[in-house]
Design an enzyme around this catalytic site. Structure first.
Site, PDB file in Angstrom:
ATOM      1  N   ARG A   1      27.655  35.789  30.312  1.00  0.00           N
ATOM      2  CA  ARG A   1      28.834  35.724  29.441  1.00  0.00           C
ATOM      3  C   ARG A   1      28.888  34.477  28.564  1.00  0.00           C
ATOM      4  NH1 ARG A   1      30.041  38.512  34.020  1.00  0.00           N
ATOM      5  NH2 ARG A   1      31.249  40.414  33.685  1.00  0.00           N
TER       6      ARG A   1
ATOM      7  N   HIS B   1      25.983  39.938  28.086  1.00  0.00           N
ATOM      8  CA  HIS B   1      24.640  40.519  27.967  1.00  0.00           C
ATOM      9  C   HIS B   1      24.252  40.883  26.526  1.00  0.00           C
ATOM     10  CE1 HIS B   1      24.465  40.265  32.186  1.00  0.00           C
ATOM     11  NE2 HIS B   1      24.852  41.473  32.529  1.00  0.00           N
TER      12      HIS B   1
ATOM     13  N   HIS C   1      17.405  42.807  34.876  1.00  0.00           N
ATOM     14  CA  HIS C   1      18.614  43.303  35.526  1.00  0.00           C
ATOM     15  C   HIS C   1      18.364  44.458  36.498  1.00  0.00           C
ATOM     16  CE1 HIS C   1      22.956  43.955  35.832  1.00  0.00           C
ATOM     17  NE2 HIS C   1      23.139  42.875  35.083  1.00  0.00           N
TER      18      HIS C   1
ATOM     19  N   ASP D   1      29.443  37.673  42.253  1.00  0.00           N
ATOM     20  CA  ASP D   1      29.041  37.843  40.851  1.00  0.00           C
ATOM     21  C   ASP D   1      29.034  36.433  40.260  1.00  0.00           C
ATOM     22  OD1 ASP D   1      28.404  38.817  38.401  1.00  0.00           O
ATOM     23  OD2 ASP D   1      30.132  40.150  38.194  1.00  0.00           O
TER      24      ASP D   1
ATOM     25  N   GLU E   1      19.409  37.764  38.996  1.00  0.00           N
ATOM     26  CA  GLU E   1      19.022  37.595  37.596  1.00  0.00           C
ATOM     27  C   GLU E   1      18.736  36.129  37.329  1.00  0.00           C
ATOM     28  OE1 GLU E   1      22.434  39.134  35.373  1.00  0.00           O
ATOM     29  OE2 GLU E   1      22.935  40.217  37.182  1.00  0.00           O
TER      30      GLU E   1
HETATM   31  C1  BGC Z   1      27.202  40.643  35.669  1.00  0.00           C
HETATM   32  C2  BGC Z   1      28.364  41.514  36.091  1.00  0.00           C
HETATM   33  C3  BGC Z   1      28.346  42.742  35.258  1.00  0.00           C
HETATM   34  C4  BGC Z   1      27.039  43.442  35.426  1.00  0.00           C
HETATM   35  C5  BGC Z   1      26.968  44.634  34.530  1.00  0.00           C
HETATM   36  C6  BGC Z   1      25.955  41.409  35.855  1.00  0.00           C
HETATM   37  O1  BGC Z   1      24.891  40.660  35.390  1.00  0.00           O
HETATM   38  O2  BGC Z   1      27.171  39.452  36.369  1.00  0.00           O
HETATM   39  O3  BGC Z   1      29.578  40.841  35.945  1.00  0.00           O
HETATM   40  O4  BGC Z   1      29.386  43.595  35.569  1.00  0.00           O
HETATM   41  O5  BGC Z   1      25.995  42.584  35.100  1.00  0.00           O
HETATM   42  O6  BGC Z   1      26.171  45.591  35.044  1.00  0.00           O
END
Ligand code: BGC
Length: 378
Positions: A107, A132, A206, A278, A343
């Site tokens: 973010r 992302h 991811h 998260d 990640e």
């Molecule tokens: C984030 C999550 C997000 C997800 C989406 C992750 O990398 O940290 O907050 O909802 O990606 O699939």
């Protein structure tokens, strides 16, 4: 005599078959059509195989790993990454299953940052923030692809040229990611990027792992270890507050191997905010070199995954937004926390945290980064 001639002929034909196939590496990659986009563009799937029998399938839409097999303690290889059933799933989905995420993974607060005195506004796609890479990130782009010769295993290289201004990011950025399925069951990712104007960059991978190979089962029993003494606490929009907090004495402490589910429902504010894990962890020994940063063990199958990277941080995401509505491979409805992501990346919102390691890439510089997911069993 006849027997000897027969044996000589047999040996010669085996040799020429080997020579024609260009040796082992070449025979271990296959390229097939995976599907077609609405505008008719063909998307390819590369099947990488190694000497041991592991297999990775990767498509040039989002440079996405759609399946990856790893051995259990009896030597049985199973798929251990969540994914959609077909291309349409990847086009419509919003989970980033298996994709390369960019230009900025994670973010950026309010999608805003300042570089060389100029403020840039990115597209907003996550509440008030950019997540992302914005509305159409690198996970939703068609990448160029080519097979790469490698003695280490079978390899494929994906390249995406992101135009100046795409999603609000400055500079034409050329990013390539080479995936190598090594003969020792490592999946190695090598990133390389250049730009024609100063820009920011934070690519990551991811995949949602479930080492049990049973995607109906949540990952709460997986035993996780992360080499981090601190993490980056977040606000309600999951933007870091700007400080590092000690993991000691909190459910964020994974310095010793601990089940993901052991403390996930604890009354701890950071877990409540994110609906589970998260969070970005501040990895030890950040000095630009690849080192081991995390380790995951699945007790029922014995599958074991180690993560190596040269990056400063790792986002540990426990699949909190999976809720049974995502129908994946084999028609399975993925339950809450059916997969976890590790990640490797810079800390979220780094462009707005001048004291944190820089994510700026300038013309003339080349960005290089390596992450390895290594599989074994015990
Ligand atoms: C984030 C999550 C997000 C997800 C989406 C992750 O990398 O940290 O907050 O909802 O990606 O699939």
């Amino acid at each position: 005599m006849k027997k000897i001639i027969f044996l000589i002929l047999l040996a010669l034909s085996c040799f020429s078959a080997y020579a024609l196939s260009g040796g082992k590496e070449k025979a271990m990659i296959e390229k097939n059509v995976y599907g077609k986009l609405q505008d008719g563009t063909e998307i390819y799937v590369y099947t990488l195989k190694n000497d041991k029998g592991a297999e990775a399938k990767i498509i040039n839409y989002g440079a996405t790993v759609v399946s990856l097999t790893a051995p259990d303690r009896n030597g049985k290889y199973s798929d251990i990454v969540l994914g959609w059933e077909n291309l349409q799933g990847y086009v419509n989905g919003s989970t980033y299953f298996g994709a390369i995420v960019g230009r900025y993974g994670n973010r950026i607060a309010k999608g805003k940052f300042t570089l060389d005195g100029k403020t840039y506004q990115l597209s907003i796609n996550d509440g008030q923030n950019t997540l992302h890479g914005g509305k159409i990130g690198f996970d939703k782009r068609v990448w160029k692809s080519e097979e790469v010769k490698s003695k280490l295993g079978s390899a494929v290289k994906f390249t995406y040229v992101s135009p100046d201004g795409e999603e609000g990011f400055p500079g034409t950025l050329t990013l390539s990611v080479t995936y190598t399925l090594m003969n020792n069951n490592e999946l190695k990712l090598e990133y390389k990027a250049t730009t024609d104007k100063p820009t920011i960059l934070n690519p990551t991978h991811h995949s949602y792992f479930n080492l049990s190979g049973d995607f109906k089962k949540p990952i709460l029993d997986h035993i996780l270890q992360i080499n981090a003494d601190e993490f980056t606490p977040v606000d309600k929009g999951l933007i870091p507050t700007g400080v590092f907090e000690k993991v000691e004495g909190t459910p964020m402490d994974f310095r010793k191997p601990t089940a993901i589910g052991a403390r996930i429902n604890d009354n701890f504010e950071q877990l409540k905010i994110a609906g589970g894990y998260d969070h970005n962890f501040v990895l030890r020994n950040y000095n630009g070199k690849v080192r081991e940063v995390a380790d995951v063990y699945e007790p029922t199958t014995g599958r074991h995954m180690e993560v190596f990277t040269d990056q400063p941080g790792i986002q540990f995401y426990s699949g909190n937004f999976l809720n049974g509505t995502q129908i994946g491979k084999d028609g399975i409805a993925y339950p809450h926390r059916a997969g976890f992501c590790l990640e490797t990346q810079h800390y979220p919102d780094s462009p707005n945290e001048p004291k944190w390691p820089s994510v700026v890439l300038k013309p003339g510089q080349t960005f290089h980064s390596t992450t390895i997911y290594k599989f074994s069993a015990k």
